[in-house]
Design a protein around this motif. Structure first.
Motif, PDB file in Angstrom:
ATOM      1  N   ARG A  57      14.439  76.135  14.343  1.00 19.78           N
ATOM      2  CA  ARG A  57      16.220  75.827  13.741  1.00 19.78           C
ATOM      3  C   ARG A  57      16.970  75.866  14.840  1.00 19.78           C
ATOM      4  O   ARG A  57      17.757  74.594  14.770  1.00 19.78           O
ATOM      5  CB  ARG A  57      17.107  77.355  13.089  1.00 19.78           C
ATOM      6  CG  ARG A  57      17.794  76.811  11.458  1.00 19.78           C
ATOM      7  CD  ARG A  57      18.712  78.317  10.933  1.00 19.78           C
ATOM      8  NE  ARG A  57      17.280  79.141  10.284  1.00 19.78           N
ATOM      9  CZ  ARG A  57      17.698  80.568  10.776  1.00 19.78           C
ATOM     10  NH1 ARG A  57      17.627  81.197  11.327  1.00 19.78           N
ATOM     11  NH2 ARG A  57      15.770  80.770  10.233  1.00 19.78           N
ATOM     12  N   GLN A  58      17.012  76.364  16.100  1.00 14.13           N
ATOM     13  CA  GLN A  58      17.188  76.240  17.775  1.00 14.13           C
ATOM     14  C   GLN A  58      16.986  75.245  17.791  1.00 14.13           C
ATOM     15  O   GLN A  58      17.710  73.907  18.640  1.00 14.13           O
ATOM     16  CB  GLN A  58      16.898  77.537  18.693  1.00 14.13           C
ATOM     17  CG  GLN A  58      17.394  78.679  18.143  1.00 14.13           C
ATOM     18  CD  GLN A  58      16.627  79.391  18.945  1.00 14.13           C
ATOM     19  OE1 GLN A  58      15.842  79.958  19.831  1.00 14.13           O
ATOM     20  NE2 GLN A  58      17.618  80.814  18.950  1.00 14.13           N
ATOM     21  N   GLN A  59      15.660  74.652  17.741  1.00 16.26           N
ATOM     22  CA  GLN A  59      14.938  73.180  18.396  1.00 16.26           C
ATOM     23  C   GLN A  59      15.767  72.409  17.290  1.00 16.26           C
ATOM     24  O   GLN A  59      16.466  70.417  18.102  1.00 16.26           O
ATOM     25  CB  GLN A  59      13.391  73.124  17.625  1.00 16.26           C
ATOM     26  CG  GLN A  59      13.220  73.572  19.053  1.00 16.26           C
ATOM     27  CD  GLN A  59      11.460  74.051  18.679  1.00 16.26           C
ATOM     28  OE1 GLN A  59      10.901  72.980  17.101  1.00 16.26           O
ATOM     29  NE2 GLN A  59      10.759  74.451  19.466  1.00 16.26           N
ATOM     30  N   ASN A  60      15.852  72.416  16.104  1.00 14.92           N
ATOM     31  CA  ASN A  60      17.248  71.045  15.094  1.00 14.92           C
ATOM     32  C   ASN A  60      18.131  71.471  15.550  1.00 14.92           C
ATOM     33  O   ASN A  60      18.864  69.932  15.240  1.00 14.92           O
ATOM     34  CB  ASN A  60      16.948  71.551  13.461  1.00 14.92           C
ATOM     35  CG  ASN A  60      15.420  71.557  13.062  1.00 14.92           C
ATOM     36  OD1 ASN A  60      14.431  70.190  13.825  1.00 14.92           O
ATOM     37  ND2 ASN A  60      14.973  71.957  11.986  1.00 14.92           N
ATOM     38  N   THR A  61      19.151  71.747  15.630  1.00 18.05           N
ATOM     39  CA  THR A  61      20.077  72.503  16.092  1.00 18.05           C
ATOM     40  C   THR A  61      20.499  71.468  17.744  1.00 18.05           C
ATOM     41  O   THR A  61      21.496  71.149  17.471  1.00 18.05           O
ATOM     42  CB  THR A  61      20.343  73.510  15.749  1.00 18.05           C
ATOM     43  OG1 THR A  61      20.728  74.248  14.819  1.00 18.05           O
ATOM     44  CG2 THR A  61      22.042  73.871  17.084  1.00 18.05           C
ATOM     45  N   ALA A  62      19.541  71.999  18.568  1.00 18.75           N
ATOM     46  CA  ALA A  62      19.642  71.055  19.527  1.00 18.75           C
ATOM     47  C   ALA A  62      19.685  70.028  19.342  1.00 18.75           C
ATOM     48  O   ALA A  62      20.304  68.574  20.176  1.00 18.75           O
ATOM     49  CB  ALA A  62      18.700  71.763  20.657  1.00 18.75           C
ATOM     50  N   LEU A  63      18.312  69.416  18.522  1.00 19.54           N
ATOM     51  CA  LEU A  63      18.605  67.971  18.617  1.00 19.54           C
ATOM     52  C   LEU A  63      19.693  67.522  18.125  1.00 19.54           C
ATOM     53  O   LEU A  63      19.789  65.839  18.152  1.00 19.54           O
ATOM     54  CB  LEU A  63      16.821  67.786  17.661  1.00 19.54           C
ATOM     55  CG  LEU A  63      16.906  66.142  16.810  1.00 19.54           C
ATOM     56  CD1 LEU A  63      16.305  65.391  18.523  1.00 19.54           C
ATOM     57  CD2 LEU A  63      15.645  66.657  16.154  1.00 19.54           C
ATOM     58  N   ALA A  64      19.977  67.852  16.557  1.00 18.38           N
ATOM     59  CA  ALA A  64      20.971  66.752  16.328  1.00 18.38           C
ATOM     60  C   ALA A  64      22.755  67.336  17.745  1.00 18.38           C
ATOM     61  O   ALA A  64      23.108  66.469  17.143  1.00 18.38           O
ATOM     62  CB  ALA A  64      22.036  68.050  14.868  1.00 18.38           C
ATOM     63  N   HIS A  65      23.049  68.271  18.215  1.00 17.92           N
ATOM     64  CA  HIS A  65      23.548  67.995  19.329  1.00 17.92           C
ATOM     65  C   HIS A  65      23.474  66.628  20.417  1.00 17.92           C
ATOM     66  O   HIS A  65      23.984  65.858  20.619  1.00 17.92           O
ATOM     67  CB  HIS A  65      24.025  69.361  19.793  1.00 17.92           C
ATOM     68  CG  HIS A  65      24.651  70.644  19.337  1.00 17.92           C
ATOM     69  ND1 HIS A  65      25.975  70.475  18.834  1.00 17.92           N
ATOM     70  CD2 HIS A  65      24.202  71.410  18.573  1.00 17.92           C
ATOM     71  CE1 HIS A  65      26.377  71.488  18.026  1.00 17.92           C
ATOM     72  NE2 HIS A  65      25.025  72.197  17.530  1.00 17.92           N
ATOM     73  N   ARG A  66      21.869  66.586  20.944  1.00 18.99           N
ATOM     74  CA  ARG A  66      21.433  65.404  21.294  1.00 18.99           C
ATOM     75  C   ARG A  66      21.460  64.458  20.083  1.00 18.99           C
ATOM     76  O   ARG A  66      22.904  62.776  21.266  1.00 18.99           O
ATOM     77  CB  ARG A  66      20.491  65.500  21.736  1.00 18.99           C
ATOM     78  CG  ARG A  66      19.872  66.560  22.973  1.00 18.99           C
ATOM     79  CD  ARG A  66      18.464  66.249  23.214  1.00 18.99           C
ATOM     80  NE  ARG A  66      18.049  67.574  22.882  1.00 18.99           N
ATOM     81  CZ  ARG A  66      16.569  67.381  22.240  1.00 18.99           C
ATOM     82  NH1 ARG A  66      15.897  66.935  22.666  1.00 18.99           N
ATOM     83  NH2 ARG A  66      16.033  67.951  21.633  1.00 18.99           N
ATOM     84  N   VAL A  67      21.769  64.091  18.986  1.00 21.68           N
ATOM     85  CA  VAL A  67      22.158  63.212  18.562  1.00 21.68           C
ATOM     86  C   VAL A  67      23.313  62.531  17.952  1.00 21.68           C
ATOM     87  O   VAL A  67      23.383  61.200  18.166  1.00 21.68           O
ATOM     88  CB  VAL A  67      21.253  62.815  17.425  1.00 21.68           C
ATOM     89  CG1 VAL A  67      21.600  61.710  15.992  1.00 21.68           C
ATOM     90  CG2 VAL A  67      19.742  62.813  17.358  1.00 21.68           C
ATOM     91  N   ARG A  68      23.874  63.652  18.196  1.00 23.97           N
ATOM     92  CA  ARG A  68      25.766  63.724  17.858  1.00 23.97           C
ATOM     93  C   ARG A  68      26.491  62.675  19.234  1.00 23.97           C
ATOM     94  O   ARG A  68      26.804  62.062  19.549  1.00 23.97           O
ATOM     95  CB  ARG A  68      26.135  64.533  17.316  1.00 23.97           C
ATOM     96  CG  ARG A  68      28.124  64.379  16.910  1.00 23.97           C
ATOM     97  CD  ARG A  68      28.206  65.960  16.282  1.00 23.97           C
ATOM     98  NE  ARG A  68      27.104  66.308  15.628  1.00 23.97           N
ATOM     99  CZ  ARG A  68      26.777  67.558  15.398  1.00 23.97           C
ATOM    100  NH1 ARG A  68      27.045  69.024  16.294  1.00 23.97           N
ATOM    101  NH2 ARG A  68      26.291  68.668  14.751  1.00 23.97           N
ATOM    102  N   ALA A  69      25.931  63.462  20.492  1.00 23.66           N
ATOM    103  CA  ALA A  69      26.428  62.815  21.752  1.00 23.66           C
ATOM    104  C   ALA A  69      25.800  61.443  21.609  1.00 23.66           C
ATOM    105  O   ALA A  69      26.794  60.677  22.715  1.00 23.66           O
ATOM    106  CB  ALA A  69      25.804  63.953  23.166  1.00 23.66           C
TER     107      ALA A  69
END
Length: 82
Positions: A57-69
């Motif tokens: 879950r933490q990895q997916n959240t970090a990935l989502a933040h990077r994609v959003r950025a």
């Protein structure tokens, strides 16, 4: 009447009953230990899976933040070129 054979028969029968009772107790103890071992294993599996799920879950959240950025940067680049 032969009393020795009667006594021997009762003794053997008593021994058989005692051995069956011991075997039953042994089976109960083995079943109890096996059940407790399965419960412990199941708890460890749940803890391990829970830890893995948290990490995922933490990895997916970090990935989502990077994609959003990255998307925000692209929008900013397109907006500045217009």
């Amino acid at each position: 009447m032969n009393t020795s054979s009667l006594a021997l028969g009762q003794s053997t029968s008593g021994q058989t009953i005692a051995m069956r009772a011991q075997a039953r107790r042994l089976h109960e103890r083995v079943a109890l230990r096996a059940g407790l071992a399965l419960i412990a294993w199941s708890r460890k599996q749940s803890e391990r899976l829970s830890h893995e799920n948290v990490m995922l879950r933490q990895q997916n959240t970090a990935l989502a933040h990077r994609v959003r950025a990255g998307d925000l940067q692209q929008v900013a680049l397109f907006g500045s070129s217009l």
